[in-house]
Write a protein that holds these residues in place. Structure first.
Motif, PDB file in Angstrom:
ATOM      1  N   GLN A 210       0.806  -1.153  -0.001  1.00 43.98           N
ATOM      2  CA  GLN A 210      -0.110   0.171  -0.013  1.00 43.98           C
ATOM      3  C   GLN A 210       0.850   1.400  -0.131  1.00 43.98           C
ATOM      4  N   TYR A 211       1.954   1.182   0.910  1.00 45.01           N
ATOM      5  CA  TYR A 211       2.821   2.415   0.827  1.00 45.01           C
ATOM      6  C   TYR A 211       3.929   2.469   0.018  1.00 45.01           C
ATOM      7  N   GLY A 212       3.845   1.657  -1.167  1.00 43.30           N
ATOM      8  CA  GLY A 212       5.133   1.528  -1.926  1.00 43.30           C
ATOM      9  C   GLY A 212       6.458   1.391  -1.737  1.00 43.30           C
ATOM     10  N   ILE A 213       6.495   0.355  -0.549  1.00 41.64           N
ATOM     11  CA  ILE A 213       7.830  -0.044  -0.071  1.00 41.64           C
ATOM     12  C   ILE A 213       8.391  -0.909  -0.767  1.00 41.64           C
ATOM     13  N   LYS A 214       9.516  -0.816  -1.167  1.00 42.05           N
ATOM     14  CA  LYS A 214      10.451  -1.918  -2.163  1.00 42.05           C
ATOM     15  C   LYS A 214      11.232  -2.526  -1.094  1.00 42.05           C
ATOM     16  N   ILE A 215      10.745  -3.804  -0.653  1.00 45.59           N
ATOM     17  CA  ILE A 215      11.522  -4.583   0.241  1.00 45.59           C
ATOM     18  C   ILE A 215      12.457  -5.250  -0.703  1.00 45.59           C
ATOM     19  N   TYR A 216      13.321  -6.208  -0.150  1.00 44.55           N
ATOM     20  CA  TYR A 216      14.166  -7.022  -0.945  1.00 44.55           C
ATOM     21  C   TYR A 216      13.274  -8.231  -1.597  1.00 44.55           C
ATOM     22  N   GLN A 217      13.554  -8.452  -3.084  1.00 44.99           N
ATOM     23  CA  GLN A 217      12.790  -9.389  -3.678  1.00 44.99           C
ATOM     24  C   GLN A 217      13.379 -10.405  -3.839  1.00 44.99           C
ATOM     25  N   PHE A 218      12.971 -11.746  -3.510  1.00 47.36           N
ATOM     26  CA  PHE A 218      13.652 -13.014  -4.008  1.00 47.36           C
ATOM     27  C   PHE A 218      13.711 -13.226  -5.289  1.00 47.36           C
ATOM     28  N   PRO A 219      14.851 -13.554  -5.881  1.00 46.46           N
ATOM     29  CA  PRO A 219      14.787 -13.908  -7.285  1.00 46.46           C
ATOM     30  C   PRO A 219      14.003 -14.963  -7.653  1.00 46.46           C
ATOM     31  N   ASP A 220      13.361 -15.130  -8.868  1.00 52.67           N
ATOM     32  CA  ASP A 220      12.405 -16.063  -9.531  1.00 52.67           C
ATOM     33  C   ASP A 220      13.608 -17.326  -9.818  1.00 52.67           C
ATOM     34  N   CYS A 221      12.569 -18.392  -9.443  1.00 54.57           N
ATOM     35  CA  CYS A 221      13.295 -19.702  -9.702  1.00 54.57           C
ATOM     36  C   CYS A 221      13.276 -19.910 -11.215  1.00 54.57           C
ATOM     37  N   ASP A 222      14.311 -20.618 -11.783  1.00 54.29           N
ATOM     38  CA  ASP A 222      14.725 -20.832 -13.128  1.00 54.29           C
ATOM     39  C   ASP A 222      13.739 -22.138 -13.253  1.00 54.29           C
ATOM     40  N   GLU A 227      11.794 -29.591  -8.196  1.00 52.23           N
ATOM     41  CA  GLU A 227      10.550 -29.057  -7.269  1.00 52.23           C
ATOM     42  C   GLU A 227      10.566 -28.656  -6.108  1.00 52.23           C
ATOM     43  N   GLU A 228      11.664 -29.361  -5.145  1.00 50.79           N
ATOM     44  CA  GLU A 228      11.860 -29.138  -3.758  1.00 50.79           C
ATOM     45  C   GLU A 228      12.517 -27.578  -3.608  1.00 50.79           C
ATOM     46  N   PHE A 229      13.356 -27.020  -4.533  1.00 51.40           N
ATOM     47  CA  PHE A 229      13.925 -25.824  -4.227  1.00 51.40           C
ATOM     48  C   PHE A 229      12.797 -24.899  -4.767  1.00 51.40           C
ATOM     49  N   LYS A 230      12.050 -25.237  -5.914  1.00 52.69           N
ATOM     50  CA  LYS A 230      10.818 -24.388  -5.870  1.00 52.69           C
ATOM     51  C   LYS A 230       9.778 -24.082  -4.707  1.00 52.69           C
ATOM     52  N   GLN A 231       9.681 -25.218  -3.927  1.00 55.55           N
ATOM     53  CA  GLN A 231       8.655 -25.149  -2.961  1.00 55.55           C
ATOM     54  C   GLN A 231       9.446 -24.311  -1.864  1.00 55.55           C
ATOM     55  N   GLN A 232      10.618 -24.529  -1.611  1.00 54.98           N
ATOM     56  CA  GLN A 232      11.035 -23.694  -0.568  1.00 54.98           C
ATOM     57  C   GLN A 232      11.308 -22.239  -0.898  1.00 54.98           C
ATOM     58  N   ASP A 233      11.551 -21.964  -2.256  1.00 53.71           N
ATOM     59  CA  ASP A 233      11.335 -20.538  -2.452  1.00 53.71           C
ATOM     60  C   ASP A 233       9.878 -19.770  -2.425  1.00 53.71           C
ATOM     61  N   PHE A 278      12.995 -18.666  12.435  1.00 56.19           N
ATOM     62  CA  PHE A 278      14.552 -18.541  12.560  1.00 56.19           C
ATOM     63  C   PHE A 278      15.242 -19.212  11.444  1.00 56.19           C
ATOM     64  N   VAL A 279      14.917 -20.379  11.347  1.00 50.83           N
ATOM     65  CA  VAL A 279      15.848 -21.329  10.420  1.00 50.83           C
ATOM     66  C   VAL A 279      15.761 -20.902   8.963  1.00 50.83           C
ATOM     67  N   LYS A 280      14.346 -20.557   8.541  1.00 52.89           N
ATOM     68  CA  LYS A 280      14.226 -19.894   7.218  1.00 52.89           C
ATOM     69  C   LYS A 280      15.188 -18.509   6.976  1.00 52.89           C
ATOM     70  N   LEU A 281      14.903 -17.531   8.044  1.00 52.07           N
ATOM     71  CA  LEU A 281      15.890 -16.590   7.947  1.00 52.07           C
ATOM     72  C   LEU A 281      17.363 -16.935   7.795  1.00 52.07           C
ATOM     73  N   ARG A 282      17.865 -17.629   8.616  1.00 51.66           N
ATOM     74  CA  ARG A 282      19.064 -18.092   8.709  1.00 51.66           C
ATOM     75  C   ARG A 282      19.692 -18.787   7.388  1.00 51.66           C
ATOM     76  N   ASN A 283      18.942 -19.371   6.883  1.00 56.17           N
ATOM     77  CA  ASN A 283      19.074 -20.043   5.497  1.00 56.17           C
ATOM     78  C   ASN A 283      19.116 -19.002   4.294  1.00 56.17           C
ATOM     79  N   MET A 284      18.068 -18.344   4.525  1.00 53.32           N
ATOM     80  CA  MET A 284      18.251 -17.234   3.518  1.00 53.32           C
ATOM     81  C   MET A 284      19.210 -16.344   3.526  1.00 53.32           C
ATOM     82  N   LEU A 285      19.680 -15.841   4.658  1.00 50.45           N
ATOM     83  CA  LEU A 285      20.914 -15.033   4.596  1.00 50.45           C
ATOM     84  C   LEU A 285      22.080 -15.635   4.374  1.00 50.45           C
ATOM     85  N   VAL A 286      22.053 -16.924   4.730  1.00 49.76           N
ATOM     86  CA  VAL A 286      23.559 -17.442   4.932  1.00 49.76           C
ATOM     87  C   VAL A 286      23.640 -18.638   3.700  1.00 49.76           C
ATOM     88  N   ARG A 287      22.638 -19.463   3.649  1.00 47.56           N
ATOM     89  CA  ARG A 287      22.913 -20.525   2.640  1.00 47.56           C
ATOM     90  C   ARG A 287      22.519 -20.422   1.250  1.00 47.56           C
TER      91      ARG A 287
END
Length: 394
Positions: A210-222, A227-233, A278-287
């Protein structure tokens, strides 16, 4: 012989000859990998949000380090007049031979004062200063060992006690979303029930849009990803803002030791996906997305800053050339660029004004002399009042 002839007369080539035909550039990724591991990696993470939302605890939980040993907490009276500071903690972490130089940028005092008008300005200035330093180093003579202190990601902590985003959250994110990758985090998620967490996430996502804030966008899957990776994304995208709980203590639950928080009615496990993200955030940030966060910083946010710098420098050069044409002075073609946002000193301003005045006075004097000279010339050519026009022959 290495070569044999088949029944139709064509030569057959054995494995040894195939080895000769192998050039070897398939080993390039290994060479890059070896060089990268030897050099090591760096990552700068900024944490922002009001105090008491568990920022320090979460950072320590994420990287299994104690970055805040010498921290001094201020009392309520001291916090009234406290300004937003920027503190840096750098730690070298090694895991399986891979070195990571991790820099945590903290913003103590953010949102704590009675008047929080533009309290995000010092944070925005800090991010710009890092871009400026990198731009100067990159444009310098020695570009071999440039230190990259650009902020790659900003974890913004949202309070679980309000109804969605507060005005301060909106203003902070809008002021910084063009400069840094913002990842919103719902702090202290153990104060909310699972259904409350779900509702609050939907509300925050709606308000961000609504406020037009551009947060970090996860890149689209190739399309060729499994399928497992797409599900995680997909799960990651739906988890925004990440509902997190931090803990530096180990408690015993069902016979095994886990990092968590012990309450009279049970244990909250930090690393249990059913309890928090927590695990999702850590995986996203680091792995999975650390390199992408760095790439977006370099290719989008830094490039925008660099383009602005070059534009302002070009404008200065054009301005200077035009001024030299007007005053017919042989000035320098390329003035020393002033970094945008840095105002000239009073002395420089005064000198520039005086310079203009002198130039203007010279121009006036020159035009006055020209006028006098033209007047004299005309009076010499004009006939005297007593001249009748009769021709006299002598």
């Amino acid at each position: 012989s290495d070569r044999h002839t088949s029944w139709d007369g064509t030569e057959l080539v054995n494995d040894r000859d195939q080895d000769k035909e192998y050039v070897g550039f398939a080993t390039l990724p290994n060479q890059v990998h070896r060089k990268s591991v030897k050099k090591g990696f760096d990552f700068t993470l900024m944490v922002a949000g009001e105090s008491g939302l568990g920022k320090s605890t979460l950072v320590n939980s994420l990287f299994l380090t104690d970055l805040y040993k010498d921290r001094k907490l201020l009392n309520a009276e001291e916090r009234i007049t406290q300004t937003v500071e920027i503190t840096k903690h750098t730690v070298d972490i090694e895991e399986k031979g891979v070195k990571l130089k991790l820099t945590i940028v903290d913003t103590p005092g953010f949102g704590d004062a009675v008047n929080n008008t533009e309290c995000w300005k010092s944070v925005a200035d800090y991010i710009d200063q890092q871009f400026e330093q990198y731009f100067r180093d990159e444009s310098g003579l020695n570009r071999k060992n440039i230190q990259d202190n650009r902020v790659h990601c900003c974890l913004y902590f949202i309070s679980p006690f309000g109804h969605g985003l507060r005005p301060l959250d909106v203003e902070f994110m809008k002021a910084l979303h063009e400069k840094v990758n913002i990842v919103p985090v719902l702090a202290k998620a153990d104060t909310l029930t699972p259904s409350e967490v779900k509702k609050k996430k939907i509300k925050i996502r709606e308000e961000i849009e609504q406020y037009g804030i551009k947060i970090y966008q996860f890149p689209d899957c190739d399309s060729d990803e499994d399928e497992e990776f797409k599900q995680q994304d997909l799960e990651l995208k739906e988890s925004i803002p990440f509902a997190v709980i931090g803990s530096n203590t180990v408690v015993e639950a069902k016979g095994k030791r886990v990092r968590g928080r012990l309450y009279p009615w049970g244990i909250v496990e930090v690393e249990n996906s059913a309890h928090c993200d927590f695990v999702k955030l850590r995986n996203m940030l680091v792995r999975t997305h650390m390199q992408d966060l760095k790439d977006v910083t370099r290719e989008t946010h830094y490039e925008n800053y660099r383009a602005q710098c070059i534009q302002s420098m070009t404008r200065m050069v054009v301005k200077e050339r035009n001024r030299n044409k007007l005053t017919r002075e042989s000035g320098t073609d390329f003035p020393i660029p002033v970094v945008p946002g840095v105002s000239e000193s009073e002395t420089e301003k005064l000198i520039r004004e005086k310079d203009e005045e002198v130039r203007h006075a010279d121009h006036e004097l020159e035009s006055h002399h020209q006028h006098d000279h033209d007047h004299d010339h005309v009076s010499l050519l004009a006939p005297s009042p007593g001249y009748s026009g009769v021709e006299i022959n002598v």
